[in-house]
Design a protein around this motif. Structure first.
Motif, PDB file in Angstrom:
ATOM      1  N   SER A  57       0.841  -1.277   0.025  1.00 44.71           N
ATOM      2  CA  SER A  57      -0.094  -0.041   0.049  1.00 44.71           C
ATOM      3  C   SER A  57       0.894   1.276   0.064  1.00 44.71           C
ATOM      4  CB  SER A  57      -0.890   0.115   1.210  1.00 44.71           C
ATOM      5  OG  SER A  57      -1.726  -1.174   1.219  1.00 44.71           O
ATOM      6  N   VAL A  58       2.066   1.053   0.726  1.00 40.38           N
ATOM      7  CA  VAL A  58       2.981   2.284   0.687  1.00 40.38           C
ATOM      8  C   VAL A  58       3.656   2.657  -0.352  1.00 40.38           C
ATOM      9  CG1 VAL A  58       4.931   3.233   1.888  1.00 40.38           C
ATOM     10  CG2 VAL A  58       3.325   2.151   3.248  1.00 40.38           C
ATOM     11  N   SER A  59       4.169   1.457  -1.243  1.00 41.15           N
ATOM     12  CA  SER A  59       5.287   1.522  -2.214  1.00 41.15           C
ATOM     13  C   SER A  59       4.350   1.466  -3.395  1.00 41.15           C
ATOM     14  CB  SER A  59       6.392   0.563  -2.096  1.00 41.15           C
ATOM     15  OG  SER A  59       5.802  -0.768  -2.134  1.00 41.15           O
ATOM     16  N   ARG A  60       3.723   0.779  -3.491  1.00 41.08           N
ATOM     17  CA  ARG A  60       2.825   0.547  -5.005  1.00 41.08           C
ATOM     18  C   ARG A  60       1.516   1.648  -4.985  1.00 41.08           C
ATOM     19  NH1 ARG A  60      -0.902  -4.468  -5.789  1.00 41.08           N
ATOM     20  NH2 ARG A  60      -2.295  -2.957  -4.829  1.00 41.08           N
ATOM     21  N   ASP A  61       0.884   1.707  -4.063  1.00 40.65           N
ATOM     22  CA  ASP A  61      -0.213   2.430  -4.125  1.00 40.65           C
ATOM     23  C   ASP A  61      -0.048   3.934  -3.565  1.00 40.65           C
ATOM     24  OD1 ASP A  61      -1.836   0.110  -4.827  1.00 40.65           O
ATOM     25  OD2 ASP A  61      -2.176  -0.358  -2.596  1.00 40.65           O
ATOM     26  N   GLU A  62       1.027   4.134  -2.722  1.00 44.82           N
ATOM     27  CA  GLU A  62       1.493   5.418  -2.497  1.00 44.82           C
ATOM     28  C   GLU A  62       0.050   6.162  -1.527  1.00 44.82           C
ATOM     29  OE1 GLU A  62       4.615   7.425  -5.170  1.00 44.82           O
ATOM     30  OE2 GLU A  62       2.954   6.645  -6.373  1.00 44.82           O
ATOM     31  N   VAL A  63      -0.524   5.404  -0.877  1.00 45.82           N
ATOM     32  CA  VAL A  63      -1.636   6.126   0.115  1.00 45.82           C
ATOM     33  C   VAL A  63      -1.075   7.027   0.824  1.00 45.82           C
ATOM     34  CG1 VAL A  63      -2.830   3.722   0.089  1.00 45.82           C
ATOM     35  CG2 VAL A  63      -1.318   4.328   1.876  1.00 45.82           C
ATOM     36  N   GLY A  64      -1.924   8.156   1.463  1.00 45.96           N
ATOM     37  CA  GLY A  64      -1.419   9.132   2.166  1.00 45.96           C
ATOM     38  C   GLY A  64      -1.121   8.763   3.701  1.00 45.96           C
ATOM     39  N   GLY A  65      -1.865   7.615   4.222  1.00 47.41           N
ATOM     40  CA  GLY A  65      -1.633   7.257   5.619  1.00 47.41           C
ATOM     41  C   GLY A  65      -2.360   6.203   5.849  1.00 47.41           C
ATOM     42  N   PHE A  66      -2.363   5.716   6.922  1.00 46.09           N
ATOM     43  CA  PHE A  66      -3.375   4.693   7.771  1.00 46.09           C
ATOM     44  C   PHE A  66      -3.868   5.157   8.878  1.00 46.09           C
ATOM     45  CE2 PHE A  66       0.671   2.727   5.324  1.00 46.09           C
ATOM     46  CZ  PHE A  66      -0.152   1.790   4.603  1.00 46.09           C
ATOM     47  N   ILE A  67      -4.975   4.398   9.133  1.00 46.56           N
ATOM     48  CA  ILE A  67      -5.345   4.159  10.458  1.00 46.56           C
ATOM     49  C   ILE A  67      -5.081   2.926  11.400  1.00 46.56           C
ATOM     50  CG2 ILE A  67      -7.719   3.406   9.553  1.00 46.56           C
ATOM     51  CD1 ILE A  67      -9.089   4.603  11.883  1.00 46.56           C
ATOM     52  N   ILE A  68      -4.558   3.140  12.282  1.00 52.80           N
ATOM     53  CA  ILE A  68      -3.693   2.005  12.928  1.00 52.80           C
ATOM     54  C   ILE A  68      -4.851   1.829  14.279  1.00 52.80           C
ATOM     55  CG2 ILE A  68      -2.285   3.303  14.520  1.00 52.80           C
ATOM     56  CD1 ILE A  68      -0.074   0.989  13.676  1.00 52.80           C
ATOM     57  N   SER A  69      -4.864   0.448  14.511  1.00 51.30           N
ATOM     58  CA  SER A  69      -5.364  -0.131  15.522  1.00 51.30           C
ATOM     59  C   SER A  69      -4.934  -0.554  16.565  1.00 51.30           C
ATOM     60  CB  SER A  69      -6.604  -1.491  15.012  1.00 51.30           C
ATOM     61  OG  SER A  69      -7.318  -1.800  15.982  1.00 51.30           O
ATOM     62  N   THR A  70      -4.844  -1.869  17.353  1.00 51.30           N
ATOM     63  CA  THR A  70      -4.471  -2.320  18.620  1.00 51.30           C
ATOM     64  C   THR A  70      -3.102  -2.939  18.296  1.00 51.30           C
ATOM     65  OG1 THR A  70      -6.566  -2.482  19.224  1.00 51.30           O
ATOM     66  CG2 THR A  70      -4.949  -3.462  20.637  1.00 51.30           C
ATOM     67  N   GLY A  71      -2.245  -2.553  19.402  1.00 55.24           N
ATOM     68  CA  GLY A  71      -0.859  -3.214  19.323  1.00 55.24           C
ATOM     69  C   GLY A  71      -0.081  -2.722  20.481  1.00 55.24           C
ATOM     70  N   SER A  72       0.908  -3.200  20.996  1.00 53.55           N
ATOM     71  CA  SER A  72       1.714  -2.687  22.198  1.00 53.55           C
ATOM     72  C   SER A  72       2.683  -1.402  21.542  1.00 53.55           C
ATOM     73  CB  SER A  72       2.906  -3.751  22.439  1.00 53.55           C
ATOM     74  OG  SER A  72       3.732  -3.803  21.571  1.00 53.55           O
ATOM     75  N   PRO A  73       3.056  -0.409  22.577  1.00 50.56           N
ATOM     76  CA  PRO A  73       3.662   0.641  21.882  1.00 50.56           C
ATOM     77  C   PRO A  73       4.967   0.208  21.171  1.00 50.56           C
ATOM     78  CG  PRO A  73       2.992   0.952  24.364  1.00 50.56           C
ATOM     79  CD  PRO A  73       2.435  -0.544  23.793  1.00 50.56           C
ATOM     80  N   ALA A  74       5.685  -0.717  21.637  1.00 51.69           N
ATOM     81  CA  ALA A  74       6.810  -1.165  20.717  1.00 51.69           C
ATOM     82  C   ALA A  74       6.596  -1.614  19.509  1.00 51.69           C
ATOM     83  CB  ALA A  74       7.840  -2.099  21.817  1.00 51.69           C
ATOM     84  N   ALA A  75       5.736  -2.550  19.466  1.00 49.87           N
ATOM     85  CA  ALA A  75       5.183  -3.170  18.057  1.00 49.87           C
ATOM     86  C   ALA A  75       4.470  -2.181  17.303  1.00 49.87           C
ATOM     87  CB  ALA A  75       4.182  -4.171  18.314  1.00 49.87           C
ATOM     88  N   THR A  76       3.860  -1.127  17.717  1.00 55.37           N
ATOM     89  CA  THR A  76       3.039  -0.214  16.892  1.00 55.37           C
ATOM     90  C   THR A  76       4.520   0.774  16.478  1.00 55.37           C
ATOM     91  OG1 THR A  76       1.112  -0.008  18.082  1.00 55.37           O
ATOM     92  CG2 THR A  76       1.736   2.059  17.129  1.00 55.37           C
ATOM     93  N   ALA A  77       5.310   1.060  17.054  1.00 54.20           N
ATOM     94  CA  ALA A  77       6.295   2.218  16.755  1.00 54.20           C
ATOM     95  C   ALA A  77       7.465   1.314  15.550  1.00 54.20           C
ATOM     96  CB  ALA A  77       7.416   2.545  17.915  1.00 54.20           C
ATOM     97  N   ALA A  78       7.521   0.048  15.757  1.00 59.27           N
ATOM     98  CA  ALA A  78       8.288  -0.661  14.843  1.00 59.27           C
ATOM     99  C   ALA A  78       7.580  -0.909  13.544  1.00 59.27           C
ATOM    100  CB  ALA A  78       8.843  -1.813  15.283  1.00 59.27           C
ATOM    101  N   LYS A  79       6.310  -1.151  13.617  1.00 55.85           N
ATOM    102  CA  LYS A  79       5.634  -1.211  12.405  1.00 55.85           C
ATOM    103  C   LYS A  79       5.679   0.219  11.576  1.00 55.85           C
ATOM    104  CE  LYS A  79       1.719  -3.428  10.645  1.00 55.85           C
ATOM    105  NZ  LYS A  79       0.370  -4.333  11.386  1.00 55.85           N
ATOM    106  N   LEU A  80       5.255   1.234  12.307  1.00 58.49           N
ATOM    107  CA  LEU A  80       5.206   2.559  11.555  1.00 58.49           C
ATOM    108  C   LEU A  80       6.347   3.049  10.916  1.00 58.49           C
ATOM    109  CD1 LEU A  80       2.577   4.267  13.960  1.00 58.49           C
ATOM    110  CD2 LEU A  80       2.121   3.081  11.678  1.00 58.49           C
TER     111      LEU A  80
END
Length: 599
Positions: free
Chosen positions: A98-121
């Motif tokens: 979605s980021v590299s091919r579709d070049e979306v503007g952003g995401f709405i993110i749901s549930t995860g630990s602080p560390a996991a969320t930060a790493a993913k983003l």
């Protein structure tokens, strides 16, 4: 709302009369009301989406080099979980596509630990050609999404019961700090809905209350605090979801109010929050039947409500999001692509959570090329999305420091604020017979209701009762509990000195809101027989219709450590009951009532 219009006459009163049973001290929040923002266009005291000269230059240069498809893609915000990059490899791969091919503007993110969320983003931002704007629903604080680890706040109605703008502002600030620490720059909040309908199936405790000025004052304070914490805010659900009878997740919600009523009630918090510098408005999938007639479109697709009223009369200059486009209220008889096109034509800038977003992007591009959507409309919307990114500082840096995440989330001082809100919100609605505080030598039967008779609700309260009384038996019941169980509980209640009933009924999307099965009738029969019964609501305040005979009724507003711990202290007499009803409970109690007892 019409059914309860007599009760709404008392909204905004400084003091309300007692329900007429027992000696009661009634107080209401005496803080000054917010300065009225006129219904006509007015310049906000704080401008939305503030950025510096470098940010504005970045927006201009970026917009100038984007193709039509890239501009459209900037308007799209798919959903992702907060699970870490290694926890769900297929989902992470889809996100990166979605980021590299579709070049979306952003995401709405749901549930995860602080560390996991930060790493993913961080991983997503590293792949993006343009920085991603990350939004999230943080209605009850960062802990509702950053779990375990983030600070969970009580729901908005608890703030309404506490009536403390300083706490509302501090909760917004904490939410901002913790969200920014993990890479979230914008929240879909605060809730600006005025909850004037006790039977509303989806708002309920998510609202600050039913008095428009109080909702305006508390939500504006929250907006100011969030800004202090660096977080962009998007108030919802325009033009107001508080007097609806349907959940827009499962169908098109509607409000009957005419324009005069909207200006007097529903729009008051929106005007105040805009005046306070709110950055965005989320347009709900709500048909304004009293304004646009029986064939009214959802507000998210209404030029009259978005362009004429919000942009024109209300002079809003921030970003407009649609509510989630996977909700059935958005797509009554039309495709997601068509709903997206209509939303853009109505004046929305950002398309939230459209299924099959790549197909939606292609459909919007085709509509522009066919002349249905003016290119200027796409440019305008893309400029607002890019301006939001610049306002969040993303033109300078988009990634966060993973080493700083743990210290920045769930700090003891932040949890202490949540505890303070919970303590100040405890509302003793009635206590006929002086059942509270519960005597230390009492034998207690504690019955907890949840729809499925499972989960942690009531556990914190039970531990405190067991430690603070002669003994507390705990039983869980639910919607499918058989009659034989209630028959047994009646016999056990006869052996107890007091029965404490904790009830966890909260609004959940795609589900009903209320009591089911034989539970309500059992509580009513127990109270009618003269048993000493205390009901403690760990959620919705609107439960008394099911058991009006209960002699004592306390509101704790939420489940978990903060709310249940505060309720336990009030029950056992080690803390007071300072809260007041931010809503009416017709025909039983009026807004503003509350038995205030010091510690």
């Amino acid at each position: 709302m019409r059914r309860f219009s007599g009760w709404m006459a008392v909204v905004g009163m400084v003091a309300c009369s007692s329900p007429g049973s027992g000696a009661q001290t009634v107080q209401t929040d005496s803080a000054p009301s917010p300065r009225r923002v006129p219904a006509a266009a007015a310049s906000p005291a704080v401008a939305p989406l503030q950025t510096d000269a470098a940010g504005r230059a970045w927006v201009d240069s970026t917009l100038a080099r984007l193709t039509l498809r890239q501009k459209v893609a900037q308007l799209v915000f798919p959903w992702v979980s907060g699970r870490g990059p290694d926890a769900d490899a297929p989902e992470m791969q889809r996100m990166l596509v979605s980021v590299s091919r579709d070049e979306v503007g952003g995401f709405i993110i749901s549930t995860g630990s602080p560390a996991a969320t930060a790493a993913k983003l961080n991983a997503a931002q590293a792949r993006a050609a343009l920085p991603l704007l990350i939004v999230s629903d943080l209605e009850t604080g960062p802990g509702v999404r950053l779990t375990p680890g983030g600070t969970r706040m009580p729901p908005a109605m608890a703030f309404g019961a506490a009536g403390d703008t300083a706490l509302a502002r501090e909760a917004g600030r904490i939410t901002g700090l913790e969200a920014r620490a993990v890479g979230i720059q914008m929240t879909l909040g605060p809730i600006l809905d005025v909850n004037g309908n006790p039977r509303n199936p989806i708002i309920n405790v998510r609202s600050f209350g039913e008095a428009p000025d109080a909702v305006a004052r508390l939500s504006s304070a929250w907006v100011a605090g969030a800004r202090q914490g660096g977080l962009l805010t998007v108030g919802k659900h325009y033009p107001g979801h508080g007097d609806t009878h349907a959940d827009s997740h499962v169908g098109l919600a509607s409000i009957d109010a005419d324009m005069a009523r909207l200006q007097r009630v529903e729009l008051v918090p929106f005007r105040a929050a805009i005046h306070a510098g709110m950055d965005g408005v989320l347009a709900g999938h709500i048909a304004a039947l009293g304004v646009e007639g029986p064939n009214a479109p959802p507000a998210s697709q209404s030029p009259r409500l978005v362009q004429q009223l919000l942009r024109g009369e209300m002079n809003f200059r921030g970003i407009v999001f649609t509510d989630a486009l996977n909700m059935q209220g958005a797509t009554q008889g039309i495709s997601v692509t068509e709903a997206s096109i209509r939303s853009l034509l109505a004046g929305a800038d950002a398309l939230l959570q459209p299924p099959e977003h790549a197909r939606v992007i292609s459909g919007i591009v085709a509509a522009v090329e066919a002349g249905r959507i003016p290119r200027a409309r796409i440019d305008e919307a893309a400029r607002r999305v890019l301006t939001a990114k610049a306002a969040a500082g993303l033109h300078r840096s988009a990634r966060v420091d993973p080493a700083a995440v743990e210290a920045a989330t769930g700090a003891r001082a932040n949890v202490a604020v949540a505890d303070s809100v919970a303590a100040k919100s405890i509302t003793l609605v009635r206590d006929r017979g002086g059942l509270i505080p519960v005597a230390r030598g009492a034998r207690v039967l504690h019955v907890t209701y949840t729809s499925r008779a499972t989960g942690p609700a009531g556990s914190v309260l039970q531990r405190a009762l067991a430690a603070g009384t002669a003994g507390s038996e705990h039983v869980r019941v639910g919607a499918s509990t058989p009659v034989s169980t209630f028959t047994s509980l009646t016999a056990r209640a006869a052996e107890a000195d007091i029965v404490i009933v904790s009830v966890a009924v909260v609004p959940v999307q795609y589900q009903g809101l209320g009591l089911a099965g034989g539970f309500g009738a059992w509580v009513q029969s127990l109270a009618a027989s003269g048993r000493k019964v205390i009901v403690v609501s760990l959620g919705s305040p609107y439960l008394l219709d099911a058991f009006p005979a209960v002699p004592a009724y306390m509101l704790a507003w939420d489940v978990g450590q903060s709310a249940e711990g505060a309720a336990a202290r009030a029950l056992l007499g080690t803390a007071g009951t300072p809260g007041h009803l931010p809503v009416s409970l017709p025909p039983h109690h009026r807004i503003g009532e509350g038995i205030v007892r010091p510690r």
